[in-house]
Design an enzyme around this catalytic site. Structure first.
Site, short mmCIF file in Angstrom:
data_model
loop_
_atom_site.label_atom_id
_atom_site.label_comp_id
_atom_site.label_asym_id
_atom_site.label_seq_id
_atom_site.Cartn_x
_atom_site.Cartn_y
_atom_site.Cartn_z
N HIS A 180 35.61 -47.60 29.47
CA HIS A 180 36.41 -46.37 29.44
C HIS A 180 37.71 -46.50 30.22
O HIS A 180 38.58 -45.64 30.14
CB HIS A 180 35.58 -45.14 29.85
CG HIS A 180 35.45 -44.90 31.32
ND1 HIS A 180 34.32 -45.24 32.04
CD2 HIS A 180 36.29 -44.34 32.21
CE1 HIS A 180 34.49 -44.89 33.30
NE2 HIS A 180 35.68 -44.34 33.44
N SER A 203 37.11 -46.21 38.72
CA SER A 203 36.36 -46.71 37.57
C SER A 203 36.65 -48.17 37.29
O SER A 203 37.81 -48.56 37.24
CB SER A 203 36.73 -45.92 36.32
OG SER A 203 35.81 -44.92 36.11
N ASP A 263 29.37 -49.34 28.89
CA ASP A 263 30.64 -49.01 29.55
C ASP A 263 31.22 -50.20 30.33
O ASP A 263 31.64 -50.04 31.46
CB ASP A 263 30.47 -47.80 30.47
CG ASP A 263 31.82 -47.18 30.86
OD1 ASP A 263 32.83 -47.54 30.22
OD2 ASP A 263 31.86 -46.37 31.80
#
Lengths: 349, 613
Positions: free
Chosen positions: B100, B213, B131
């Site tokens: 992502h 992230s 992910d």
């Protein structure tokens, strides 16, 4: 109080926490507790040990932002569980999931609305918990761990979540009156990190020796400033709640209820509660007859009756049961929740 | 008392002056209290000396963080916009990050390291389910790689720290370090649909914020233990509330080579589902009869005891452990049926249909065209990379244009060719001559030790002639392979030898469609082996090669979705002073050895021959 006042309070707490952290020479990552004579165990071992004493609780909720789960702390070896008094407990029996994944059913022994505490009990599960040692002195700047099932992350035999933190301040929650959803107004430990997440209420606050020092409170947010406050109830407060609940509990046994010939009745008091449609319909006041005893006593529409003569009212039925034991000529005391306030009311015939 | 008085003054002032004044008033208050404290407090030179252990611990921590910061990467769009995090795990510049994070940038991005430099980068493979994504940086051959830790040893209560680029603070490319506690391990976070599933992840209270992230989570030795990627927020807004999740480095490394393949990598299913039965056991509630699990004897109602290296006591644990494996992996399983406990291995099957993954790629390609003006809609719970103000900068010529190749089913086909090239180059010295893309005729002589019979064969452009004892079989160069495998015929050994011969003469692409899959486990071998999928006529075959020398270890033929594949193990090689040649071959169906064949001599003829043996 106004919104700026709240900001100041929180910022002050923050500042005090920081200042004291520096003062106590606490360097994070290397906890040195020179005051203690106990040998420090490694943190992962410590976490292993406290897991056995924290339980996951499941009950009512699951809609409209109300969680159906929270945390609980085992006390002693008789299966008592201390937790936050909340809507999660509005079920006939609360599901308890122990550290080993066992699913047990707990009964609500009693609640203590002023401290927002509840006491549950599981029978014959062989679970042993923390000792309530109210002599432990907690100072601002002290390092602590929060252990709880926040966000309901852990299921079955999975570990409850552990968070590190520092007690920023030991302060009363009174400043928060009218701003927050806290009924409790007394002394709390203010913690510097987000321990009070959804589902964390009722979890354990432990010190670096793995001793219980507090019970994590609910989520509290200043509605204007949007600041979340993280706190735990000190053990003396918890102990007082437990004592009150256990004392009150002895007279609530349904078997031993002694009804009187001429008891109080709702209609005579001029009190209409909301219709009894659920197994445990909360004792909410629907209407007050003008000029009635209820009216004169100061009971208002939408009051929620929590205690009658210090006996726990968990439903309309239990209120009617308590009324049936009270002589029509005698006065009695109610504890009601009105909005975010707790109010004691003397009902005089 | 003093404080209360000041506070009440502040309150009164605040209500009079309004909100904006409050900050100033408070600042003044802080200053005044501070100065009163310092005047009443001790002098700096009388402060107690810090405990030596504290200093030592602090120095160790500083060293670990310094080491960790070197391999931490900030991930930006090709125009420098946006920002997520990543971690470099190889000296040639491969970076692990979140899907992502890389996804909104399309295939091109720029990665910053703490040497203050930005490196032009391109996406290799993506794993939308887990992910994860692998991005390759270019420009150096000595990138500082993170030291890998063992995420299986991580336990709740241990300290850890995250490094990364929260809120795009790392404008000088120095990562932000946040420190915390491991709050829980082996957590399971539900996917949205079947994508972005976080299984077996590490929960930490180290601050994980937007922009963190894809960044690394380290243990206190500065070893990489996870890839940060997700948080619990609910009503708290998109900022840290002390509940972040990291994909375990074990899972990330299971997928690392699959991701280097430039493919859209898939996760796996067992081929059966489980439920907790009335006795609290995790038992099979549904099983596909064409699954490998079914072929290995697992049936409805059997109790699952262990999968991989993990004991199973709850359905959550099972979901957790399955989530860390790529599809096609073969993993150990222990189950209990009426007859007792059975230990076996099962092949995992793909979680998604090819078309489902292709849809993702179609979406990715669209993003590439739109990037970076539009961002993909974010899934709830992800740590969104922070948006920065656009700094318009036209890219006139893409310096990495030759490092990207679009192909259906791949996020970047360039990397698939790169990996196959890596494998085959290792065996360059073993090359067999070929003319007109056709190898020489090959004859071999040997025996079947267990049967005490002769074994010989010949592959020419006309086909195979193979003799086991006094039985002679023939096979067309491409046809009839499916039936041969389905019949579980020993002739499949001849098929595997042909793959070996073609692999070393015309190369994988000369055989048919060739796809590098990544690294998969092989029974009885500790290290993962490079795995390449070939399509030969009507059968699919998997070729497992040694990551050290590129030698073929196993060839497997899959006749269809139902039947048992043929597994041909190249147990031993001999050398004829020029090249390595297979000398011991073992044929296996299921988990049962069918035949062992020895080859003593090989001969290669210049011209194709039509002679029989």
């Amino acid at each position: 109080m106004t919104r700026p006042a709240n900001c100041v309070f929180v910022l002050l707490c923050l500042w005090v926490g920081i200042a004291l952290t520096i003062e106590n020479n606490l360097v994070f990552g290397a906890p040195i507790d020179q005051s203690s004579t106990t040998v420090l165990m490694s943190h992962d071992t410590l976490v292993d040990r406290v897991q056995e004493k924290v339980v996951k609780l499941f009950g009512a909720g699951g809609a409209k932002g109300l969680e159906s789960y929270q945390s609980g702390v085992l006390i002693g070896s008789d299966g008592y569980i201390l937790t936050s008094w909340s809507t999660v407990l509005d079920v006939t029996s609360v599901r308890v999931v122990a550290y080993d994944g066992r699913r047990l059913n707990a009964t609500v022994v009693g609640v203590d609305p002023p401290n927002e505490m509840a006491l549950l009990k599981v029978d014959d599960a062989g679970l042993s918990g923390f000792e309530l040692d109210t002599s432990l002195a907690i100072r601002p700047g002290q390092r602590v761990f929060g252990v709880s099932n926040l966000f309901g992350i852990a299921t079955g035999n999975e570990y409850c979540s552990v968070q590190k933190g520092v007690v920023m301040a030991v302060a009363p929650l009174t400043q928060r009156r009218g701003k927050t959803k806290s009924l409790y107004q007394g002394k709390v430990y203010v913690i510097d990190v987000m321990t009070n997440n959804p589902g964390a209420a009722g979890g354990a606050l432990i010190d670096m020796q793995g001793r219980l020092i507090g019970i994590l409170g609910k989520e509290i947010r200043d509605e204007q400033a949007g600041i979340w406050l993280n706190y735990a109830l000190p053990l003396d407060v918890v102990q007082a709640s437990m004592d009150r609940i256990l004392k009150g509990n002895t007279s609530v046994e349904s078997e031993s209820i002694k009804t009187v010939d001429k008891p109080h009745r709702l209609a005579d008091l001029g009190l209409t509660l909301i219709p009894d449609v659920l197994a445990k319909t909360p004792a909410f006041v629907d209407q007050i007859r003008k000029g009635s005893i209820a009216d004169h006593s100061g009971i208002q529409t939408n009051d929620l009756i929590l205690l009658a003569n210090d006996q726990r009212i968990d439903s309309r039925k239990s209120f009617e049961r308590v009324l049936s034991t009270l002589n029509r000529a005698d006065s009695f005391e109610l504890l009601v929740q009105r909005g975010q306030e707790l109010i004691r009311i003397q009902v005089r015939p | 008392m003093e404080t209360t008085k000041i506070a009440s003054i502040v309150v009164r002032s605040a209500s009079r002056f309004g909100e904006l004044k409050l900050q100033r008033v408070f600042a003044a208050l802080t200053l005044s209290v501070l100065s009163s404290l310092s005047s009443s407090g001790q002098e700096p030179n009388t402060l107690p000396q810090p405990n030596a252990k504290v200093i030592e611990a602090q120095n160790e921590r500083i060293a670990a963080m310094k080491k960790a910061a070197r391999s931490t990467v900030s991930v930006h769009g090709s125009d420098g916009q946006g920002g997520g995090s990543g971690v470099c795990i190889s000296s040639d510049g491969y970076v692990l990050t979140n899907f992502h994070v890389s996804s909104p940038f399309g295939h091109r991005m720029r990665c910053g390291m703490n040497d203050g430099k930005m490196y032009e980068s391109v996406v290799a493979g993506i794993d939308p389910t887990g992910d994860l994504a692998v991005v390759k940086m270019f420009g150096r051959d000595d990138f500082p790689a993170a030291e890998l830790g063992d995420s299986d040893l991580v336990r709740a209560g241990q300290w850890c720290f995250a490094a990364g680029n929260p809120f795009v603070l790392a404008t000088n490319l120095q990562p932000t370090i946040t420190y915390g506690l491991v709050s829980g391990v082996r957590r399971y976070q539900y996917p949205s649909g079947t994508f972005l599933e976080y299984s077996d992840c590490i929960q930490t209270d180290a601050a994980i914020n937007p922009g963190n992230s894809g960044g690394p989570l380290f243990n206190m030795k500065g070893q990489l233990i996870g890839i940060n990627g997700r948080c619990s927020f609910e009503k708290r807004g998109r900022v840290n509330v002390g509940v972040g999740y990291a994909i375990s480095i074990k899972q990330a490394m299971n997928f690392y080579w699959q991701l280097r393949s430039g493919r859209v990598v898939d996760h796996a299913t067992l081929g059966f589902t489980v439920a907790t039965d009335t006795k609290g056991r995790v038992s099979v509630s549904n099983i596909l009869d064409n699954s490998d699990a079914f072929r290995r004897g697992i049936r409805f109602g059997d109790e699952i005891l262990r999968i991989g290296d993990r004991d199973i006591a709850t359905t959550n644990q099972l979901k957790n452990i399955v989530g860390i494996y790529p599809d096609q992996w073969r993993i150990p399983i222990r189950f209990r049926n009426e007859d007792g406990i059975v230990e076996t291995h099962i092949r995992l099957q793909s979680l998604h249909l090819a078309s489902e993954l292709e849809e993702i790629i179609a979406g990715e390609n669209q993003k590439q065209k739109d990037a970076p003006k539009k961002k993909a809609p974010k899934e709830e719970g992800e740590v969104e990379e922070e948006k920065t103000k656009p700094t318009p900068k036209e890219i006139t010529k893409d310096v990495l244009a030759d490092k990207f190749e679009e192909k259906l089913g791949y996020s970047n086909y360039f990397f698939n060719r790169l990996e196959l090239q890596r494998i085959t180059t290792m065996q360059a010295s073993n090359k067999l001559p070929a003319t007109d893309n056709s190898p020489q005729t090959w004859r071999w002589q040997g025996d079947l030790p267990a049967e005490n019979q002769g074994f010989s064969g010949e592959w020419s452009s006309n086909g195979l002639t193979i003799r086991f004892g006094d039985q002679t079989d023939t096979l067309h160069p491409t046809q009839g392979w499916l039936q041969t495998t389905k019949k579980q015929s020993p002739v499949t050994i001849g098929m595997a030898l042909r793959i070996w011969q073609l692999w070393h003469s015309v190369g994988p692409y000369g055989i048919g469609e060739a796809v590098y899959l990544g690294r998969n486990p092989v029974l009885g071998v500790a290290e993962l082996q490079d795995c390449t999928k070939l399509t030969v006529g009507e059968v699919t075959c998997l070729v497992y090669t040694s990551p050290e020398n590129g030698q073929i270890r196993v060839v497997e033929f899959f006749p269809d979705g139902q039947s048992e594949p043929a597994e041909i193990y190249f147990e031993k090689y001999t050398t004829d002073n020029v090249r390595s040649l297979p000398s011991l071959i073992r044929l296996q169906f299921g988990l049962e050895t069918k035949l062992i064949a020895k080859i003593d001599s090989h001969s290669f003829l210049d011209r194709p021959t039509t002679e029989g043996l």
